[in-house]
Motif scaffolding. Structure first.
Motif, PDB file in Angstrom:
ATOM      1  N   ASP A  31      41.996  -5.042  13.867  1.00  0.00           N
ATOM      2  CA  ASP A  31      40.547  -5.045  13.641  1.00  0.00           C
ATOM      3  C   ASP A  31      40.015  -3.614  13.566  1.00  0.00           C
ATOM      4  O   ASP A  31      40.431  -2.740  14.330  1.00  0.00           O
ATOM      5  CB  ASP A  31      39.850  -5.805  14.766  1.00  0.00           C
ATOM      6  CG  ASP A  31      38.374  -6.017  14.473  1.00  0.00           C
ATOM      7  OD1 ASP A  31      37.574  -5.155  14.898  1.00  0.00           O
ATOM      8  OD2 ASP A  31      38.025  -7.014  13.824  1.00  0.00           O
ATOM      9  N   SER A  32      39.092  -3.371  12.638  1.00  0.00           N
ATOM     10  CA  SER A  32      38.585  -2.014  12.430  1.00  0.00           C
ATOM     11  C   SER A  32      37.869  -1.468  13.661  1.00  0.00           C
ATOM     12  O   SER A  32      37.896  -0.258  13.913  1.00  0.00           O
ATOM     13  CB  SER A  32      37.645  -1.989  11.219  1.00  0.00           C
ATOM     14  OG  SER A  32      38.363  -2.221  10.024  1.00  0.00           O
ATOM     15  N   SER A  33      37.229  -2.345  14.437  1.00  0.00           N
ATOM     16  CA  SER A  33      36.553  -1.871  15.637  1.00  0.00           C
ATOM     17  C   SER A  33      37.565  -1.340  16.656  1.00  0.00           C
ATOM     18  O   SER A  33      37.293  -0.373  17.370  1.00  0.00           O
ATOM     19  CB  SER A  33      35.709  -2.991  16.253  1.00  0.00           C
ATOM     20  OG  SER A  33      36.530  -4.081  16.646  1.00  0.00           O
ATOM     21  N   VAL A  34      38.725  -1.971  16.725  1.00  0.00           N
ATOM     22  CA  VAL A  34      39.782  -1.493  17.611  1.00  0.00           C
ATOM     23  C   VAL A  34      40.353  -0.183  17.073  1.00  0.00           C
ATOM     24  O   VAL A  34      40.571   0.785  17.813  1.00  0.00           O
ATOM     25  CB  VAL A  34      40.901  -2.550  17.740  1.00  0.00           C
ATOM     26  CG1 VAL A  34      42.069  -2.001  18.547  1.00  0.00           C
ATOM     27  CG2 VAL A  34      40.355  -3.818  18.378  1.00  0.00           C
ATOM     28  N   CYS A  35      40.592  -0.135  15.768  1.00  0.00           N
ATOM     29  CA  CYS A  35      41.182   1.058  15.162  1.00  0.00           C
ATOM     30  C   CYS A  35      40.223   2.239  15.220  1.00  0.00           C
ATOM     31  O   CYS A  35      40.649   3.395  15.211  1.00  0.00           O
ATOM     32  CB  CYS A  35      41.565   0.745  13.716  1.00  0.00           C
ATOM     33  SG  CYS A  35      42.887   1.774  13.059  1.00  0.00           S
ATOM     34  N   ASN A  36      38.928   1.964  15.296  1.00  0.00           N
ATOM     35  CA  ASN A  36      37.929   3.028  15.348  1.00  0.00           C
ATOM     36  C   ASN A  36      37.609   3.466  16.764  1.00  0.00           C
ATOM     37  O   ASN A  36      36.782   4.353  16.962  1.00  0.00           O
ATOM     38  CB  ASN A  36      36.645   2.575  14.646  1.00  0.00           C
ATOM     39  CG  ASN A  36      36.373   3.363  13.379  1.00  0.00           C
ATOM     40  OD1 ASN A  36      36.933   4.431  13.187  1.00  0.00           O
ATOM     41  ND2 ASN A  36      35.521   2.848  12.529  1.00  0.00           N
ATOM     42  N   SER A  37      38.238   2.851  17.763  1.00  0.00           N
ATOM     43  CA  SER A  37      37.946   3.194  19.153  1.00  0.00           C
ATOM     44  C   SER A  37      38.470   4.586  19.484  1.00  0.00           C
ATOM     45  O   SER A  37      39.282   5.153  18.756  1.00  0.00           O
ATOM     46  CB  SER A  37      38.558   2.148  20.087  1.00  0.00           C
ATOM     47  OG  SER A  37      39.972   2.174  19.991  1.00  0.00           O
ATOM     48  N   TYR A  38      38.006   5.139  20.601  1.00  0.00           N
ATOM     49  CA  TYR A  38      38.392   6.493  20.995  1.00  0.00           C
ATOM     50  C   TYR A  38      39.888   6.625  21.223  1.00  0.00           C
ATOM     51  O   TYR A  38      40.474   7.669  20.965  1.00  0.00           O
ATOM     52  CB  TYR A  38      37.650   6.898  22.263  1.00  0.00           C
ATOM     53  CG  TYR A  38      36.189   7.171  22.034  1.00  0.00           C
ATOM     54  CD1 TYR A  38      35.780   8.135  21.125  1.00  0.00           C
ATOM     55  CD2 TYR A  38      35.233   6.446  22.727  1.00  0.00           C
ATOM     56  CE1 TYR A  38      34.439   8.388  20.908  1.00  0.00           C
ATOM     57  CE2 TYR A  38      33.883   6.689  22.520  1.00  0.00           C
ATOM     58  CZ  TYR A  38      33.487   7.664  21.615  1.00  0.00           C
ATOM     59  OH  TYR A  38      32.169   7.887  21.408  1.00  0.00           O
ATOM     60  N   SER A  39      40.517   5.564  21.717  1.00  0.00           N
ATOM     61  CA  SER A  39      41.942   5.659  22.023  1.00  0.00           C
ATOM     62  C   SER A  39      42.815   5.573  20.789  1.00  0.00           C
ATOM     63  O   SER A  39      44.025   5.804  20.865  1.00  0.00           O
ATOM     64  CB  SER A  39      42.337   4.544  23.007  1.00  0.00           C
ATOM     65  OG  SER A  39      42.092   3.270  22.422  1.00  0.00           O
ATOM     66  N   VAL A  40      42.219   5.237  19.647  1.00  0.00           N
ATOM     67  CA  VAL A  40      42.999   5.126  18.410  1.00  0.00           C
ATOM     68  C   VAL A  40      42.541   6.219  17.443  1.00  0.00           C
ATOM     69  O   VAL A  40      42.938   7.369  17.573  1.00  0.00           O
ATOM     70  CB  VAL A  40      42.906   3.702  17.805  1.00  0.00           C
ATOM     71  CG1 VAL A  40      43.877   3.548  16.641  1.00  0.00           C
ATOM     72  CG2 VAL A  40      43.219   2.659  18.873  1.00  0.00           C
ATOM     73  N   TYR A  41      41.663   5.906  16.474  1.00  0.00           N
ATOM     74  CA  TYR A  41      41.278   6.901  15.488  1.00  0.00           C
ATOM     75  C   TYR A  41      39.851   7.410  15.638  1.00  0.00           C
ATOM     76  O   TYR A  41      39.374   8.164  14.793  1.00  0.00           O
ATOM     77  CB  TYR A  41      41.508   6.365  14.067  1.00  0.00           C
ATOM     78  CG  TYR A  41      42.963   6.424  13.669  1.00  0.00           C
ATOM     79  CD1 TYR A  41      43.658   7.619  13.708  1.00  0.00           C
ATOM     80  CD2 TYR A  41      43.645   5.291  13.247  1.00  0.00           C
ATOM     81  CE1 TYR A  41      44.988   7.691  13.343  1.00  0.00           C
ATOM     82  CE2 TYR A  41      44.979   5.348  12.886  1.00  0.00           C
ATOM     83  CZ  TYR A  41      45.644   6.559  12.933  1.00  0.00           C
ATOM     84  OH  TYR A  41      46.971   6.635  12.577  1.00  0.00           O
ATOM     85  N   GLY A  42      39.146   7.001  16.669  1.00  0.00           N
ATOM     86  CA  GLY A  42      37.888   7.636  17.033  1.00  0.00           C
ATOM     87  C   GLY A  42      36.879   7.807  15.921  1.00  0.00           C
ATOM     88  O   GLY A  42      36.298   8.882  15.766  1.00  0.00           O
ATOM     89  N   GLY A  43      36.650   6.774  15.138  1.00  0.00           N
ATOM     90  CA  GLY A  43      35.592   6.830  14.137  1.00  0.00           C
ATOM     91  C   GLY A  43      36.010   7.246  12.746  1.00  0.00           C
ATOM     92  O   GLY A  43      35.157   7.447  11.880  1.00  0.00           O
ATOM     93  N   ARG A  44      37.292   7.403  12.493  1.00  0.00           N
ATOM     94  CA  ARG A  44      37.734   7.834  11.164  1.00  0.00           C
ATOM     95  C   ARG A  44      37.841   6.691  10.156  1.00  0.00           C
ATOM     96  O   ARG A  44      37.992   6.924   8.954  1.00  0.00           O
ATOM     97  CB  ARG A  44      39.111   8.495  11.256  1.00  0.00           C
ATOM     98  CG  ARG A  44      39.180   9.746  12.106  1.00  0.00           C
ATOM     99  CD  ARG A  44      40.580  10.309  12.044  1.00  0.00           C
ATOM    100  NE  ARG A  44      40.753  11.442  12.944  1.00  0.00           N
ATOM    101  CZ  ARG A  44      41.852  12.164  13.009  1.00  0.00           C
ATOM    102  NH1 ARG A  44      42.877  11.859  12.231  1.00  0.00           N
ATOM    103  NH2 ARG A  44      41.957  13.164  13.848  1.00  0.00           N
ATOM    104  N   ILE A  45      37.832   5.460  10.618  1.00  0.00           N
ATOM    105  CA  ILE A  45      38.090   4.323   9.732  1.00  0.00           C
ATOM    106  C   ILE A  45      36.804   3.895   9.047  1.00  0.00           C
ATOM    107  O   ILE A  45      35.828   3.516   9.699  1.00  0.00           O
ATOM    108  CB  ILE A  45      38.693   3.143  10.528  1.00  0.00           C
ATOM    109  CG1 ILE A  45      39.920   3.612  11.317  1.00  0.00           C
ATOM    110  CG2 ILE A  45      39.075   2.003   9.592  1.00  0.00           C
ATOM    111  CD1 ILE A  45      40.990   4.279  10.488  1.00  0.00           C
ATOM    112  N   THR A  46      36.794   3.940   7.723  1.00  0.00           N
ATOM    113  CA  THR A  46      35.627   3.516   6.957  1.00  0.00           C
ATOM    114  C   THR A  46      35.780   2.058   6.548  1.00  0.00           C
ATOM    115  O   THR A  46      36.831   1.436   6.748  1.00  0.00           O
ATOM    116  CB  THR A  46      35.450   4.374   5.692  1.00  0.00           C
ATOM    117  OG1 THR A  46      36.447   3.994   4.723  1.00  0.00           O
ATOM    118  CG2 THR A  46      35.603   5.858   6.011  1.00  0.00           C
TER     119      THR A  46
END
Length: 479
Positions: free
Chosen positions: A383-398
């Motif tokens: 899920d993009s919300s998980v991938c965008n979390s601080y522990s993963v990609y921290g907001g890089r996923i569009t």
């Protein structure tokens, strides 16, 4: 194609403010300040050179490194001829090089539309035909949906009067060679596009809006036999079975495997835009590329396809890798190879779904040699919300990106896999869900692979395919 587990978490190459929640999809201004690592090495990925031979059959020649070509030919007379040809080629390059590059690498002129242009009326107004190339899409169960200049919205096409000739013309309009299968669906829609008495150059100019449709039956249209390779696969295997991923392409730049791709129509390969960086000399010159399709080994190459046109997304951002997609138009159709299916307009692949990614990239991060065998690995959509979390990609996923892999690490794409497919199986068909794009390392915990979301770019894909094959033939004058 990474399979091994990483022993320790990666060191992050960016610092985030943990007191501020990340946006679900960041602005491009924010992304441009943070560099991402594409799954691509600007120069062709090295491969172990093949042994020299006096004769090299075209179907078995493997690509060698750009810096260490090992093609050997026997006989002094042949050597002399080669020397003469090299001298001539060098002279031509020095004498005419700048003008030749100016001609071959000239960018496509911008698309200009007059104030009087009308979208989806079947008449080309814009210089590149963009006003007529985003008027058709496919819904669930391949339902044909058309937008006209009058409706301004997509409506299903009534099945009354539909036949094979109209189906073929519609698929040809979209960049396919012909239709593959026509069916009919029962619908609850109250508004339809009904065929005129005579089919014109485009489907959008051949329908009228109607509130009635006999039997409430609409058109289901498939433009190609796709996504159903023959045979069974080896579950959990590392090397792909022959014929299992027939749409897999290997893109060779100046003689070496550089990126992957996917056949989506006889004339078109989908790949990643970052495989063609402006900073690499000749990377956007079609004659520098060869495409091999349906192969499982770089040691047994089939006959190559030449590239006629490289079409990059006009809004591709190399800083963030947003809109990381490109189309290659082949010089001749790959009509005997089964393509992968493009998803329907509203088709969703849920988080957690098990999908597969394939490629000839390096099998361990840091390797300088790509795999000679086509590798495959099962990955989970994240899920993009998980991938965008601080522990993963921290907001890089569009919103144009899709994460897939294992947050524990070990299952991932890697350098040389760029542009290759992420495919998901639905109802016995494989659909192209993503394009291998970028990531932080390979197979690291909390750093899954990031793929271009094909479903978000369907209209661009169909539009560019149509522009390349059909739109330039439409009349410039309105009638």
């Amino acid at each position: 194609m990474e399979h091994r587990q990483t022993e320790s978490p990666p060191s992050y190459d960016y610092v985030m403010n943990h007191n501020t929640p990340p946006p679900s999809y960041p602005s491009l201004e924010t992304l441009s300040a943070t560099q991402v690592q594409p799954y691509y090495i600007p120069q062709p990925v090295h491969q172990t050179p093949a042994p020299c031979a006096q004769t090299i059959p075209a179907q078995t020649v493997r690509a060698s490194s750009q810096r260490n070509k090992r093609y050997c030919f026997g006989g002094s007379s042949v050597t002399a001829v080669i020397v003469v040809l090299v001298v001539i080629a060098v002279w031509i390059g020095v004498r005419y090089g700048p003008s030749l590059w100016a001609l071959t690498e000239k960018e496509t002129p911008p698309d200009t539309c007059p104030p009087s242009s009308v979208d989806c009326d079947g008449k080309k107004d814009c210089s590149q035909g963009s006003d007529e190339c985003r008027c058709v899409r496919f819904g669930a169960a391949n339902e044909l949906q058309v937008m006209t200049s009058k409706t301004k919205s997509f409506l299903p096409v009534c099945a009354q009067g539909w036949n094979k000739d109209i189906a073929d013309q519609t698929c040809q309009q979209l960049g396919f060679r012909q239709s593959y299968e026509v069916g009919f669906l029962n619908t609850s829609s109250f508004t339809f596009q009904s065929l005129n008495s005579q089919f014109t150059s485009t489907i959008q100019a051949s329908v009228n809006t109607s509130t009635s449709c006999p039997g409430q039956q609409t058109v289901s249209l498939q433009c190609s036999k796709c996504g159903k390779p023959p045979g069974s696969r080896i579950i959990g295997g590392n090397a792909a079975a022959d014929g299992q991923w027939p749409w897999q392409a290997s893109l060779h730049f100046q003689g070496s495997h550089t990126c992957g791709g996917s056949l989506v129509a006889p004339d078109f390969i989908i790949t990643a835009a970052h495989c063609f960086p402006k900073g690499t000399t000749g990377s956007q010159l079609p004659s520098n590329w060869k495409v091999y399709i349906g192969l499982v080994s770089q040691l047994q190459l089939p006959n190559p396809y030449n590239v006629k046109q490289i079409i990059l997304h006009q809004n591709y951002d190399p800083a963030s890798n947003n809109n990381d997609i490109a189309l290659l138009k082949l010089s001749k159709p790959a009509s005997n190879i089964q393509p992968v299916c493009l998803p329907a307009f509203d088709q969703k692949f849920p988080a957690g779904k098990k999908c597969w990614t394939t490629g000839f990239g390096v099998i361990r991060q840091g390797d300088d040699s790509s795999s000679t065998l086509l590798m495959e690995v099962e990955v989970n959509l994240i899920d993009s919300s998980v991938c965008n979390s601080y522990s993963v990609y921290g907001g890089r996923i569009t919103e144009k990106m899709q994460c897939a892999g294992d947050l524990k690490g070990g299952k991932d794409s890697c350098q040389g896999d760029s542009g290759g497919p992420l495919v998901c199986k639905v109802d016995d068909k494989w659909y192209l869900a993503g394009i291998t794009s970028w990531g932080n390392g390979c197979g690291k915990p909390n750093n899954p692979g990031v793929y271009t979301d094909v479903g978000q770019l369907l209209m661009w894909i169909y539009g560019k395919m149509q522009l390349s094959l059909i739109c330039h033939s439409l009349h410039h004058k309105r009638v």
